[in-house]
Design a protein around this motif. Structure first.
Motif, mmCIF file in Angstrom:
data_model
loop_
_atom_site.group_PDB
_atom_site.id
_atom_site.type_symbol
_atom_site.label_atom_id
_atom_site.label_comp_id
_atom_site.label_asym_id
_atom_site.label_seq_id
_atom_site.Cartn_x
_atom_site.Cartn_y
_atom_site.Cartn_z
ATOM 1 N N ALA B 520 1.078 -1.044 -0.044
ATOM 2 C CA ALA B 520 -0.168 -0.133 -0.163
ATOM 3 C C ALA B 520 0.818 1.262 -0.210
ATOM 4 N N MET B 521 0.434 2.239 -0.565
ATOM 5 C CA MET B 521 0.993 3.712 -0.729
ATOM 6 C C MET B 521 -0.136 4.632 -0.591
ATOM 7 N N ARG B 522 0.676 5.816 -0.105
ATOM 8 C CA ARG B 522 -0.312 6.962 -0.049
ATOM 9 C C ARG B 522 0.208 8.194 -0.825
ATOM 10 N N VAL B 523 -0.702 8.904 -1.907
ATOM 11 C CA VAL B 523 -0.242 9.725 -2.689
ATOM 12 C C VAL B 523 -0.835 11.151 -2.598
ATOM 13 N N ASP B 524 -0.241 12.140 -2.157
ATOM 14 C CA ASP B 524 -0.922 13.589 -2.040
ATOM 15 C C ASP B 524 -0.680 14.420 -3.287
ATOM 16 N N ASP B 525 0.535 14.258 -3.879
ATOM 17 C CA ASP B 525 0.882 15.378 -4.947
ATOM 18 C C ASP B 525 1.262 14.724 -6.242
ATOM 19 N N PRO B 526 0.859 15.663 -7.357
ATOM 20 C CA PRO B 526 0.642 15.242 -8.712
ATOM 21 C C PRO B 526 2.060 14.560 -9.030
ATOM 22 N N ASP B 527 3.285 14.900 -8.474
ATOM 23 C CA ASP B 527 4.434 14.440 -8.884
ATOM 24 C C ASP B 527 4.748 13.132 -8.310
ATOM 25 N N GLU B 528 3.975 12.583 -7.300
ATOM 26 C CA GLU B 528 4.244 11.100 -6.853
ATOM 27 C C GLU B 528 3.596 10.361 -7.555
ATOM 28 N N ARG B 549 -5.040 10.907 -2.535
ATOM 29 C CA ARG B 549 -5.801 12.133 -1.809
ATOM 30 C C ARG B 549 -6.077 12.974 -2.683
ATOM 31 N N VAL B 550 -7.310 12.983 -3.217
ATOM 32 C CA VAL B 550 -7.788 13.824 -4.363
ATOM 33 C C VAL B 550 -8.797 15.033 -3.797
ATOM 34 N N ALA B 551 -8.667 16.036 -4.652
ATOM 35 C CA ALA B 551 -9.685 17.252 -4.329
ATOM 36 C C ALA B 551 -11.082 16.836 -4.105
ATOM 37 N N ALA B 552 -11.438 17.411 -2.948
ATOM 38 C CA ALA B 552 -12.896 16.967 -2.631
ATOM 39 C C ALA B 552 -13.946 17.773 -3.372
#
Lengths: 170, 580
Positions: B520-528, B549-552
């Motif tokens: 599992a991974m967590r991604v917050d930024d586009p460059d990831e 984690r995308v824009a609500a």
């Protein structure tokens, strides 16, 4: 029962189904799901005990009827559906009725009964049990005639129907 | 004819083997227990699920991906009610599936016995057909009939309810004689495959004469394995194709004649071309309300050719000018033959084609680009995933915004690569459906595109995936909201948000996925994003979950508001000045 409504509101479908448990529930459920009221329903095995025939009278407009017929036809246990048209079919209904029959009205009731072609099934001191088989309209009329005397109990079978012979030869 | 004394339980498994079943999804319990014993010796692979709903959706995923019937087996009572949702889902999306449920012993039926429910009564209106078997001798024939009904005509789910006593070898009522080649007895079931040549000629005439025709293609194309025939028809006539949510992949998105997806969240060109058409050729499509918008304003100038194997679809919603009942592949092939022989007509459609290309230029599917400081864009995640995965990747989605974005931004160039819950709109569909697809195609990459609301409904099946070694991948578009409902509340309820916020903190999806054996991974930024997808694609020994984690606040556009006509399609703000 709105027996005096114009005839065209009602559609008579003769549905041949497999004679298995649960089939009647499937057919009835299909009408219920679309909130179509079943006016009358009669079911019994045909000459071939593998199959039963359901005569169902439905109160609806003809456009949704087309959809109901197609949906009915999708039921795996439904073998054949025919819509019977008034004037091209023979319809009969049986009524059994217990009516108040005092000594002074008894002859009158029997006169009505004879004219309608009915039978006396049972006699009591102040009541009679009668039966009548006939086209639904004649059964309606006879029921109306009896009402003033006082109907104690009444049971109608709902109509059974077959296409008339000249129609069947088409 | 070979005969052999047997008990009902062994006969049931044997009958499934004879149908070619290689895998089934299920979970044992009291009433079905005797059938689980012969499974030990069977060639059929059984996948033990964690919730019976999962078994049903896995069977659906398997069926979507292969065209073969999915099979699920569960016990009575609560297990049967847990599989009601997948049955209804399969019914609405015409998915071939056979579900076997245990039932209390025949003599106990109707007594409110332990784990008893009226399974055939409950599922009567959501199955193509169901059976309550009361005699062990009837088991092989019933299984044969169930598969026949599930897979022929308009496909659908069939349920077979089996009382315990007729499959329990310790009960004399289970004694029966196995017979090879038992005959079916279905006097009322005669699906019509062949088409009326007269209707085909009439359809061909409308096609020849049309100035603004559109091929309106539904899921029936996939069920009928008619993608090749469809392509031939489109290329022969040069008519543009819209593929509904259930038909994504039935016609290649990269094809120049592909206009995209119609409907509530369809693209502008597909929706408007249908709306402005003078002829819609509906092929295995059912004029669903999500496609038509407000019905009295739908495609007002269009004549309709409607091809469907189900006669009850013809005229159900929109009265066709030409109705063609029968198998859609047979119908298309006949239409192609007719148009090849008699010509495709000489109507000049250049004006129509230039209107279409004008819409395509002015109203492409698009979203506001990301700027620094913004949260990750969900559409961007889909695009990157699309570009980083093989062409034949299978995508299974849940229901909601992520489903629409996946359908919009993926490029479906192959049939049977898109699996979703269209008719019923079942949240939680994607993970079990992806598992079913991966079991069917272990060599293909299978991605579940999921939302956080959906994920919490069926995530437990990732345990199944880990234990059974079914390495699916999950792209979780996590916006902490029930996003589609949030979108409606924003647009139609004055931004009054009622019960749509889930949580930004819990659950910790990475920890949860890891606890179920996933990478599992967590991604917050586009460059990831790219790096995470690349790492996920390298893992093939266990399931993967990426918590994006995308824009609500992101909304799905275009959108036809509920109750409006398709002419009132709302496009994103930056396209609103474009001439229509």
């Amino acid at each position: 029962m709105n027996v005096h409504e114009p005839e065209f509101r009602y559609h008579t479908l003769v549905v041949t189904v497999e004679n298995k448990s649960g089939v009647l529930a499937r057919v009835a459920g299909l009408f219920a799901r679309r909130a179509f009221n079943i006016e009358s329903l009669a079911v019994a095995p045909t000459d071939d005990e593998e199959f039963s025939r359901i005569t169902v009278v439905v109160d609806l407009e003809s456009a949704p009827l087309d959809q109901v017929v197609k949906q009915l036809d999708k039921l795996v246990n439904v073998v054949e559906i025919r819509e019977l048209h008034p004037g091209h079919s023979v319809e009969r209904e049986l009524m059994i009725v217990t009516v108040i029959a005092e000594p002074d009205t008894r002859d009158e009731i029997v006169e009505h009964l004879d004219r309608a072609g009915g039978k006396v099934l049972s006699l009591g001191t102040d009541r009679m049990m009668l039966s009548l088989v006939g086209p639904p309209s004649r059964v309606d009329d006879f029921e109306d005639l009896l009402r003033p005397y006082g109907i104690v109990e009444l049971q109608r079978t709902g109509r059974v129907a077959l296409a008339s012979l000249d129609d069947a030869l088409d | 004819m070979a005969t052999e004394p047997m008990d009902g339980g062994r006969a049931l498994i044997r009958a499934l083997e004879e149908e070619g079943v290689d895998v089934m999804f299920g979970l044992p319990g009291g009433a079905i227990l005797p059938v689980y014993d012969p499974i030990i010796d069977s060639s059929i692979r059984h996948i033990l699920v964690r919730h019976e709903q999962g078994a049903g959706h896995m069977a659906e995923g398997y069926a979507h991906a292969t065209g073969r019937p999915g099979v699920a087996m569960v016990t009575s009572g609560p297990a049967a009610t847990n599989i009601v949702t997948p049955l209804c889902d399969a019914y609405l999306d015409s998915v071939p599936m056979v579900v076997i449920t245990g039932q209390v012993p025949y003599a106990a039926i109707g007594t409110d016995a332990f784990q008893e429910c009226d399974t055939t009564g409950i599922t009567q209106s959501i199955t193509k057909h169901n059976f309550l078997v009361t005699d062990a001798q009837d088991i092989p024939r019933t299984i044969k009939e169930a598969f026949h009904i599930a897979t022929t005509g308009r496909p659908g789910p069939v349920l077979v309810d089996i009382p315990k006593d007729i499959v329990d070898p310790t009960n004399p009522r289970s004694a029966m004689t196995w017979e090879d080649d038992v005959a079916m007895d279905l006097p009322g079931y005669r699906p019509q495959v062949d088409v009326d040549p007269e209707a085909i000629r009439a359809a061909a005439k409308l096609v020849r004469d049309a100035e603004r025709p559109v091929l309106y293609v539904g899921g029936g194309i996939l069920k009928a394995r008619a993608a090749e025939a469809l392509r031939e028809l489109a290329e022969l006539t040069g008519i543009g194709v819209v593929t509904t949510l259930m038909a994504r992949g039935a016609f290649p998105d990269s094809h120049e004649l592909c206009l995209g997806m119609p409907g509530m969240h369809g693209n502008y060109t597909a929706v408007t071309a249908m709306q402005e058409a003078d002829l819609l050729v509906a092929l295995g499509a059912r004029f669903d309300d999500r496609v038509t918008g407000r019905l009295d304003g739908f495609a007002p100038d269009a004549r309709i050719v409607h091809v469907d194997i189900d006669p009850a679809e013809l005229g159900k919603v929109r009265r066709p000018d030409v109705a063609v009942q029968g198998d859609v592949r047979v119908a298309i092939e006949a239409l192609v033959a007719e148009l090849s022989d008699g010509g495709t007509g000489d109507v000049d459609r250049s004006a129509w084609k230039s209107r279409i290309s004008g819409w395509q230029e002015r109203f492409p599917l698009a979203y506001e680009p990301w700027v620094p400081g913004d949260a990750l864009k969900p559409q961007y995640v889909i695009e990157q995933l699309r570009d980083a995965t093989p062409d034949d990747t299978i995508v299974a989605s849940g229901v909601g915004q992520h489903q629409m974005w996946a359908s919009q931004y993926w490029t479906f160039d192959h049939p049977y690569t898109w699996i979703n819950s269209g008719g019923l709109g079942t949240m939680g569909f994607s993970i079990p459906a992806a598992i079913g697809a991966k079991v069917a195609h272990p060599d293909r990459m299978v991605w579940a595109v999921d939302g956080d609301g959906c994920f919490q409904m069926t995530a437990q099946e990732l345990v199944t995936a880990t234990v059974e070694e079914i390495p699916i991948k999950v792209a979780l578009l996590n916006n902490s909201y029930l996003g589609m409902v949030r979108q409606w509340q924003e647009m139609f309820y004055d931004e009054r948000y009622s019960e749509v916020f889930l949580s930004k903190e819990v659950p910790d999806y990475k920890m949860w996925a890891e606890s179920m054996g996933c990478f599992a991974m967590r991604v917050d930024d586009p460059d990831e994003v790219d790096d995470a997808i690349a790492r996920a694609n390298e893992v093939d020994d266990r399931p993967v979950v990426i918590d994006f984690r995308v824009a609500a606040a992101e909304k799905v556009f275009p959108m036809v508001p509920s109750g409006k006509t398709n002419s009132e399609l709302v496009v994103p703000e930056f396209q609103q000045d474009q001439p229509r």
